[in-house]
Scaffold this motif. Structure first.
Motif, PDB file in Angstrom:
ATOM      1  N   ILE A 213       0.851  -1.285   0.053  1.00 16.95           N
ATOM      2  CA  ILE A 213       0.023   0.039  -0.011  1.00 16.95           C
ATOM      3  C   ILE A 213       0.889   1.345  -0.079  1.00 16.95           C
ATOM      4  O   ILE A 213       0.476   2.373  -0.378  1.00 16.95           O
ATOM      5  CB  ILE A 213      -1.032  -0.095   1.356  1.00 16.95           C
ATOM      6  N   ILE A 214       2.184   1.349   0.277  1.00 15.41           N
ATOM      7  CA  ILE A 214       3.034   2.155   0.243  1.00 15.41           C
ATOM      8  C   ILE A 214       2.950   2.853  -1.072  1.00 15.41           C
ATOM      9  O   ILE A 214       3.629   4.108  -1.563  1.00 15.41           O
ATOM     10  CB  ILE A 214       4.423   1.970   0.637  1.00 15.41           C
ATOM     11  N   ASN A 215       2.784   2.119  -2.153  1.00 14.26           N
ATOM     12  CA  ASN A 215       2.680   2.399  -3.464  1.00 14.26           C
ATOM     13  C   ASN A 215       1.638   3.195  -4.206  1.00 14.26           C
ATOM     14  O   ASN A 215       1.507   3.594  -5.172  1.00 14.26           O
ATOM     15  CB  ASN A 215       2.891   1.014  -4.358  1.00 14.26           C
ATOM     16  N   ASP A 216       0.648   3.282  -3.001  1.00 16.30           N
ATOM     17  CA  ASP A 216      -0.625   4.087  -3.558  1.00 16.30           C
ATOM     18  C   ASP A 216      -0.053   5.727  -3.695  1.00 16.30           C
ATOM     19  O   ASP A 216       0.416   5.990  -2.915  1.00 16.30           O
ATOM     20  CB  ASP A 216      -1.504   3.957  -2.564  1.00 16.30           C
ATOM     21  N   PRO A 217      -0.469   6.170  -4.773  1.00 16.02           N
ATOM     22  CA  PRO A 217      -0.300   7.705  -5.031  1.00 16.02           C
ATOM     23  C   PRO A 217      -0.376   8.682  -3.876  1.00 16.02           C
ATOM     24  O   PRO A 217       0.336   9.348  -3.483  1.00 16.02           O
ATOM     25  CB  PRO A 217      -0.958   7.686  -6.220  1.00 16.02           C
ATOM     26  N   LYS A 218      -1.549   8.513  -3.355  1.00 21.46           N
ATOM     27  CA  LYS A 218      -1.838   9.580  -2.153  1.00 21.46           C
ATOM     28  C   LYS A 218      -0.996   9.015  -1.027  1.00 21.46           C
ATOM     29  O   LYS A 218      -0.613  10.200  -0.180  1.00 21.46           O
ATOM     30  CB  LYS A 218      -3.284   9.442  -1.745  1.00 21.46           C
ATOM     31  N   ILE A 219      -0.802   7.910  -0.876  1.00 20.42           N
ATOM     32  CA  ILE A 219       0.294   7.632   0.503  1.00 20.42           C
ATOM     33  C   ILE A 219       1.582   8.124   0.081  1.00 20.42           C
ATOM     34  O   ILE A 219       2.381   8.560   0.948  1.00 20.42           O
ATOM     35  CB  ILE A 219       0.188   5.965   0.899  1.00 20.42           C
ATOM     36  N   ILE A 220       2.048   7.744  -1.052  1.00 23.10           N
ATOM     37  CA  ILE A 220       3.306   8.282  -1.776  1.00 23.10           C
ATOM     38  C   ILE A 220       3.519   9.693  -1.420  1.00 23.10           C
ATOM     39  O   ILE A 220       4.605  10.331  -0.924  1.00 23.10           O
ATOM     40  CB  ILE A 220       3.754   7.772  -2.851  1.00 23.10           C
ATOM     41  N   GLU A 221       2.459  10.591  -1.560  1.00 19.44           N
ATOM     42  CA  GLU A 221       2.598  11.986  -1.605  1.00 19.44           C
ATOM     43  C   GLU A 221       2.549  12.199  -0.120  1.00 19.44           C
ATOM     44  O   GLU A 221       3.102  13.337   0.135  1.00 19.44           O
ATOM     45  CB  GLU A 221       1.243  12.527  -2.179  1.00 19.44           C
ATOM     46  N   ILE A 222       1.975  11.685   0.732  1.00 21.54           N
ATOM     47  CA  ILE A 222       1.961  11.927   2.365  1.00 21.54           C
ATOM     48  C   ILE A 222       3.468  11.756   2.803  1.00 21.54           C
ATOM     49  O   ILE A 222       4.003  12.327   3.436  1.00 21.54           O
ATOM     50  CB  ILE A 222       1.103  11.026   2.976  1.00 21.54           C
ATOM     51  N   PHE A 223       4.031  10.535   2.526  1.00 15.42           N
ATOM     52  CA  PHE A 223       5.302  10.145   2.728  1.00 15.42           C
ATOM     53  C   PHE A 223       6.231  11.410   2.158  1.00 15.42           C
ATOM     54  O   PHE A 223       7.486  11.738   3.114  1.00 15.42           O
ATOM     55  CB  PHE A 223       5.735   9.003   2.121  1.00 15.42           C
ATOM     56  N   HIS A 224       5.980  11.789   0.833  1.00 15.48           N
ATOM     57  CA  HIS A 224       6.933  12.768   0.421  1.00 15.48           C
ATOM     58  C   HIS A 224       6.952  14.231   1.107  1.00 15.48           C
ATOM     59  O   HIS A 224       7.928  14.920   1.548  1.00 15.48           O
ATOM     60  CB  HIS A 224       6.606  13.042  -1.182  1.00 15.48           C
ATOM     61  N   ARG A 225       5.407  14.468   1.361  1.00 18.94           N
ATOM     62  CA  ARG A 225       5.231  15.881   1.962  1.00 18.94           C
ATOM     63  C   ARG A 225       5.911  15.777   3.527  1.00 18.94           C
ATOM     64  O   ARG A 225       6.470  17.124   3.855  1.00 18.94           O
ATOM     65  CB  ARG A 225       3.672  15.991   2.184  1.00 18.94           C
ATOM     66  N   ALA A 227       8.379  13.861   4.641  1.00 20.05           N
ATOM     67  CA  ALA A 227       9.884  13.964   4.560  1.00 20.05           C
ATOM     68  C   ALA A 227      10.228  15.106   4.308  1.00 20.05           C
ATOM     69  O   ALA A 227      11.334  15.464   4.945  1.00 20.05           O
ATOM     70  CB  ALA A 227      10.229  12.961   3.273  1.00 20.05           C
ATOM     71  N   VAL A 228       9.895  16.133   3.111  1.00 18.05           N
ATOM     72  CA  VAL A 228      10.506  17.387   3.007  1.00 18.05           C
ATOM     73  C   VAL A 228      10.186  18.346   3.922  1.00 18.05           C
ATOM     74  O   VAL A 228      11.080  19.192   4.330  1.00 18.05           O
ATOM     75  CB  VAL A 228       9.495  17.864   1.759  1.00 18.05           C
ATOM     76  N   ILE A 235       6.955  10.077   9.505  1.00 16.76           N
ATOM     77  CA  ILE A 235       8.037   9.293   8.728  1.00 16.76           C
ATOM     78  C   ILE A 235       8.261   8.061   9.786  1.00 16.76           C
ATOM     79  O   ILE A 235       8.523   6.771   9.322  1.00 16.76           O
ATOM     80  CB  ILE A 235       9.189  10.146   8.682  1.00 16.76           C
ATOM     81  N   ASP A 236       8.587   8.071  11.149  1.00 19.23           N
ATOM     82  CA  ASP A 236       9.064   7.004  11.884  1.00 19.23           C
ATOM     83  C   ASP A 236       7.728   6.017  12.005  1.00 19.23           C
ATOM     84  O   ASP A 236       8.113   4.860  11.882  1.00 19.23           O
ATOM     85  CB  ASP A 236       9.239   7.716  13.420  1.00 19.23           C
ATOM     86  N   LEU A 237       6.761   6.709  12.102  1.00 19.30           N
ATOM     87  CA  LEU A 237       5.555   5.755  11.860  1.00 19.30           C
ATOM     88  C   LEU A 237       5.568   4.668  10.516  1.00 19.30           C
ATOM     89  O   LEU A 237       5.212   3.342  10.822  1.00 19.30           O
ATOM     90  CB  LEU A 237       4.047   6.377  12.124  1.00 19.30           C
ATOM     91  N   ILE A 238       5.600   5.391   9.386  1.00 21.16           N
ATOM     92  CA  ILE A 238       5.663   4.714   8.290  1.00 21.16           C
ATOM     93  C   ILE A 238       6.641   3.721   8.303  1.00 21.16           C
ATOM     94  O   ILE A 238       6.700   2.510   7.747  1.00 21.16           O
ATOM     95  CB  ILE A 238       5.741   5.622   7.171  1.00 21.16           C
ATOM     96  N   THR A 239       8.023   3.911   8.575  1.00 19.33           N
ATOM     97  CA  THR A 239       8.992   3.067   8.495  1.00 19.33           C
ATOM     98  C   THR A 239       9.140   2.013   9.343  1.00 19.33           C
ATOM     99  O   THR A 239       9.341   0.660   9.032  1.00 19.33           O
ATOM    100  CB  THR A 239      10.359   4.012   8.648  1.00 19.33           C
ATOM    101  N   LYS A 240       8.640   2.350  10.664  1.00 21.43           N
ATOM    102  CA  LYS A 240       8.514   1.099  11.667  1.00 21.43           C
ATOM    103  C   LYS A 240       7.226   0.235  11.008  1.00 21.43           C
ATOM    104  O   LYS A 240       7.439  -0.966  11.484  1.00 21.43           O
ATOM    105  CB  LYS A 240       8.211   1.867  12.807  1.00 21.43           C
ATOM    106  N   ALA A 241       6.184   0.738  10.659  1.00 24.71           N
ATOM    107  CA  ALA A 241       5.225  -0.101  10.222  1.00 24.71           C
ATOM    108  C   ALA A 241       5.610  -0.857   9.107  1.00 24.71           C
ATOM    109  O   ALA A 241       4.937  -2.170   8.999  1.00 24.71           O
ATOM    110  CB  ALA A 241       3.825   0.891   9.985  1.00 24.71           C
ATOM    111  N   LEU A 242       6.493  -0.331   8.277  1.00 25.35           N
ATOM    112  CA  LEU A 242       6.898  -1.240   7.057  1.00 25.35           C
ATOM    113  C   LEU A 242       7.699  -2.548   7.459  1.00 25.35           C
ATOM    114  O   LEU A 242       7.888  -3.420   6.867  1.00 25.35           O
ATOM    115  CB  LEU A 242       7.564  -0.665   6.130  1.00 25.35           C
ATOM    116  N   GLN A 243       8.270  -2.434   8.768  1.00 25.93           N
ATOM    117  CA  GLN A 243       9.062  -3.441   9.221  1.00 25.93           C
ATOM    118  C   GLN A 243       8.253  -4.356  10.092  1.00 25.93           C
ATOM    119  O   GLN A 243       9.123  -5.397  10.576  1.00 25.93           O
ATOM    120  CB  GLN A 243      10.175  -2.829  10.018  1.00 25.93           C
TER     121      GLN A 243
END
Length: 326
Positions: A213-225, A227-228, A235-243
């Protein structure tokens, strides 16, 4: 203690129930063991489809949006398993179609149609419906008994698994739809919608269950926003959840509580609510027939505790669609 090769205790429990309640009760109450094994694999991060390739990224993400494609893929796959399953699916879809048709007919029109039938015609329709339900119930019982026989179970299970995972829709259904429904009490589409609108809990649940689901365009946009803007919390929530794998304790008792709540909701939707005592007796009857034990060891609790567990579990499941009230 020897395992019974018939379902006489279930039959005794079900003798005064209407056919829909009987079949729903049988299917739900015998699902605890396979659901538990399945969910443990998902929670451990194992690939339930084995070495079979998962669908392409765009096809996979499209399943989140296209309910009909998932439904059709699952139904068509189930039809290929065996004659009994094909019959069950055809009957289910006929019921759904019939229910949709009935919703378009007023009570007056329905009564007029019934009044035009002769007593013999009415009895013939009732007998046909009763016969079809009985045949379906007998096929389900036969399958339960056959799966308890080791000599049949291994080959039957292996063959069915191979057939099931030939369908991309079925892979998505088993890897995402079912565990999301059972672990979180929500459909993946709803969780994705909330995640896209900034709900951190929904985002974490999805990422723990389905890394794709990290490939979903809107989720990617959230990650990008995030991160910038260097907002570390998201960011920590996303990276930890992926692991990590899905949260939540999974044991036989919890699964049976959830299934009891589901059955209670189904019975309410069908207009014949099963009490907590009736549901408890159902699980005891299934245990007696399938293990030889007189009671279900997971449900050695007070009636009050079981009643409260069912009430909580009913709120856990998404609402079951009911006919529109006039």
């Amino acid at each position: 203690m020897q395992v019974a090769l018939e379902m006489k205790h279930y039959e005794e429990w079900a003798k005064d129930k209407n056919p829909l309640i009987r079949i729903a009760s049988l299917l739900v109450a015998t699902s605890a063991e396979p659901f538990l094994g399945f969910l443990k694999k998902i929670k451990a991060g194992k690939r339930v489809e084995g070495c079979i390739d998962i669908p392409r990224k765009d096809q996979w993400l499209n399943f989140y949006r296209n309910h009909r494609k998932v439904y059709n893929g699952v139904m068509n796959t189930l039809r290929t398993l065996d004659d009994e399953t094909e019959q069950l699916i055809d009957f289910y879809e006929a019921m759904i179609t019939g229910a949709h048709t009935l919703r378009q007919i007023t009570i007056k029109e329905w009564n007029e149609m019934i009044s035009e039938l002769s007593p013999n015609e009415k009895h013939a329709i009732e007998d046909q419906i009763t016969s079809e339900f009985k045949e379906m119930e007998e096929n389900i019982i036969k399958d339960i008994i056959d799966n308890k026989k080791i000599e049949n179970s291994n080959t039957r299970t292996e063959r069915k698994i191979q057939q099931i995972f030939q369908s991309p829709a079925m892979i998505f259904f088993l890897r995402v739809w079912v565990p999301c429904f059972l672990l979180y009490g929500e459909y993946p589409t709803y969780l994705l919608r909330k995640a896209r609108h900034g709900d951190n809990d929904a985002l974490e649940k999805l990422l723990r269950l389905d890394k794709s689901i990290i490939n979903d365009p809107k989720i990617i946009e959230i990650f990008h926003r995030e991160a910038v803007s260097k907002k570390r919390a998201k960011i920590d929530l996303i990276t930890k959840a992926l692991q990590k794998t899905p949260k939540g304790k999974i044991d036989s008792k919890k699964i049976k509580y959830l299934l009891a709540g589901l059955l209670s909701s189904i019975s309410i939707a069908l207009g014949e609510k099963l009490t907590a005592i009736e549901i408890r007796r159902l699980f005891d009857a299934i245990a007696h027939d399938t293990t030889g034990e007189a009671i279900d060891a997971d449900l050695i609790i007070s009636p009050e505790t079981f009643e409260k567990a069912i009430q909580r579990a009913r709120t856990f499941w998404p609402a079951i669609p009911q006919a529109d009230k006039k």
